[in-house]
Design a protein around this motif. Sequence first.
Motif, mmCIF file in Angstrom:
data_model
loop_
_atom_site.group_PDB
_atom_site.id
_atom_site.type_symbol
_atom_site.label_atom_id
_atom_site.label_comp_id
_atom_site.label_asym_id
_atom_site.label_seq_id
_atom_site.Cartn_x
_atom_site.Cartn_y
_atom_site.Cartn_z
ATOM 1 N N VAL A 1 113.777 104.076 -69.351
ATOM 2 C CA VAL A 1 114.325 103.820 -70.682
ATOM 3 C C VAL A 1 113.658 102.574 -71.249
ATOM 4 O O VAL A 1 113.552 101.560 -70.550
ATOM 5 C CB VAL A 1 115.852 103.551 -70.589
ATOM 6 N N SER A 2 113.192 102.653 -72.487
ATOM 7 C CA SER A 2 112.518 101.472 -73.032
ATOM 8 C C SER A 2 113.038 101.126 -74.417
ATOM 9 O O SER A 2 113.615 101.957 -75.119
ATOM 10 C CB SER A 2 111.014 101.706 -73.076
ATOM 11 N N GLY A 3 112.767 99.899 -74.809
ATOM 12 C CA GLY A 3 113.119 99.436 -76.151
ATOM 13 C C GLY A 3 111.940 99.671 -77.092
ATOM 14 O O GLY A 3 111.091 100.516 -76.833
ATOM 15 N N ILE A 4 111.889 98.891 -78.168
ATOM 16 C CA ILE A 4 110.775 99.040 -79.129
ATOM 17 C C ILE A 4 109.807 97.874 -78.953
ATOM 18 O O ILE A 4 110.199 96.745 -78.750
ATOM 19 C CB ILE A 4 111.309 99.077 -80.578
ATOM 20 N N GLY A 5 108.552 98.187 -79.057
ATOM 21 C CA GLY A 5 107.474 97.221 -78.863
ATOM 22 C C GLY A 5 106.293 98.003 -78.316
ATOM 23 O O GLY A 5 106.444 99.182 -77.962
ATOM 24 N N CYS A 6 105.136 97.376 -78.219
ATOM 25 C CA CYS A 6 104.008 98.077 -77.568
ATOM 26 C C CYS A 6 104.456 98.492 -76.176
ATOM 27 O O CYS A 6 104.244 99.633 -75.741
ATOM 28 C CB CYS A 6 102.811 97.151 -77.450
ATOM 29 N N SER A 7 105.090 97.567 -75.453
ATOM 30 C CA SER A 7 105.575 97.825 -74.099
ATOM 31 C C SER A 7 106.581 98.973 -74.077
ATOM 32 O O SER A 7 106.644 99.731 -73.103
ATOM 33 C CB SER A 7 106.222 96.560 -73.555
ATOM 34 N N GLY A 8 107.338 99.119 -75.142
ATOM 35 C CA GLY A 8 108.352 100.167 -75.210
ATOM 36 C C GLY A 8 107.767 101.568 -75.170
ATOM 37 O O GLY A 8 108.474 102.530 -74.828
ATOM 38 N N ARG A 9 106.487 101.686 -75.465
ATOM 39 C CA ARG A 9 105.876 103.022 -75.437
ATOM 40 C C ARG A 9 105.785 103.573 -74.021
ATOM 41 O O ARG A 9 105.578 104.766 -73.827
ATOM 42 C CB ARG A 9 104.462 102.948 -76.014
ATOM 43 N N LEU A 10 105.898 102.689 -73.054
ATOM 44 C CA LEU A 10 105.676 103.070 -71.656
ATOM 45 C C LEU A 10 106.493 104.285 -71.211
ATOM 46 O O LEU A 10 105.990 105.147 -70.481
ATOM 47 C CB LEU A 10 105.963 101.862 -70.763
ATOM 48 N N SER A 11 107.728 104.388 -71.682
ATOM 49 C CA SER A 11 108.578 105.491 -71.211
ATOM 50 C C SER A 11 107.981 106.851 -71.573
ATOM 51 O O SER A 11 108.230 107.840 -70.896
ATOM 52 C CB SER A 11 109.995 105.365 -71.778
ATOM 53 N N GLY A 12 107.170 106.900 -72.638
ATOM 54 C CA GLY A 12 106.576 108.167 -73.057
ATOM 55 C C GLY A 12 105.353 108.548 -72.243
ATOM 56 O O GLY A 12 104.852 109.669 -72.353
ATOM 57 N N TYR A 13 104.857 107.630 -71.425
ATOM 58 C CA TYR A 13 103.613 107.878 -70.691
ATOM 59 C C TYR A 13 103.853 108.204 -69.215
ATOM 60 O O TYR A 13 102.917 108.248 -68.420
ATOM 61 C CB TYR A 13 102.690 106.658 -70.787
ATOM 62 N N ILE A 14 105.111 108.379 -68.866
ATOM 63 C CA ILE A 14 105.439 108.656 -67.465
ATOM 64 C C ILE A 14 106.132 110.015 -67.386
ATOM 65 O O ILE A 14 107.007 110.322 -68.215
ATOM 66 C CB ILE A 14 106.339 107.541 -66.883
ATOM 67 N N ASN A 15 105.727 110.822 -66.431
ATOM 68 C CA ASN A 15 106.358 112.120 -66.257
ATOM 69 C C ASN A 15 107.677 111.933 -65.500
ATOM 70 O O ASN A 15 107.704 111.864 -64.270
ATOM 71 C CB ASN A 15 105.429 113.070 -65.500
ATOM 72 N N ALA A 16 108.732 111.782 -66.273
ATOM 73 C CA ALA A 16 110.081 111.560 -65.724
ATOM 74 C C ALA A 16 111.017 111.732 -66.911
ATOM 75 O O ALA A 16 110.560 111.940 -68.040
ATOM 76 C CB ALA A 16 110.209 110.143 -65.170
#
Length: 288
Positions: free
Chosen positions: A45-60
Amino acid sequence: MGTFKDFRNTIKPNWCPGCGDFSVQAAIQRAAANRGIEPHELAVVSGIGCSGRLSGYINAYGLHGIHGRALPIAQGLKMANRDLNVIATGGDGDGFAIGMGHTVHSIRRNIDVTYVVMDNQIYGLTKGQTSPRSAAGFVTKSTPGGAIEPSLKPLEVALSSGATFVAQSFSTDLKELTAIIEAGMAHKGFAFINVFSPCVTYNKVNTYDWFKENLTKLADIEGYDPSDRQMAMKTVMEHESLVTGIIYQDTETTSYQDKVIGYDEAPLHEADINLKETDLDSLMKEFM
Ligand SMILES: Cc1ncc(C[n+]2csc(CCOP(=O)(O)OP(=O)(O)O)c2C)c(N)n1
Ligand code: SF4
């Protein structure tokens, strides 16, 4: 048992080349594989920010939520489904500015969630403003004369808020970072992991070279004992927070969900809520 590749998906990250967040993503995927879990047993689960995009790049399972609110969502998930490994991620703005209240209360609550902060000491997504982690004197568009506030010290805040797992790492040290995230996932309680993840586009001060020159590994400090909270606080203060490794771990304190009566008997996701399919459809429509 999942492998590193099982946690990959086909979406190409749109981070700038050289952004530290690439390694954090890889470390989470490796740590999950090393824990021996399958993609359906992980939620990011991620928030908003460049870092927040991470949740979309993981198969889970994944949820790219709203700014500063990754932790409330992550905690809700863990309470509803104890079988999920829940990782919350975000930036230093997400977790230490707008979301700071959630960070402190999740820490003291000691709920079984692993929180990985990508600390680049700046707001990346909104194109380079000063964050609570920027040092005094830091010049950005929002502080053209240099920041007049001192930076927040999240490790000291975590230690004084009753944290049971506090760690810090550097995104280029994939081996250490993976081991720390793995240990955080194995920890029975809230694991707070701050990761120096350089923003190569907007932060020209806290660069890869700057961290390489300034960071000290706790493994190199003779006699360092991560079960000693006072030693942890003293070491963090003496090194101006520029240490990496597991800073503190308390394996004795019971996690939040283990104190909740009935949590292990009837997890919410297994409960029969007696909802008719037609009622479920209309409920879902309300949220679409
Ligand atoms: C409620 C709300 N306030 C402000 C914003 C604007 N905003 C988006 S991302 C961000 C900060 C980004 O910095 P950080 O969380 O450190 O993540 P990074 O982009 O550096 O990874 C801000 C202020 C927003 N999206 N929502
Ligand atoms: S702006 Fe900075 S934080 Fe955002 S993707 Fe680019 S390098 Fe990474």
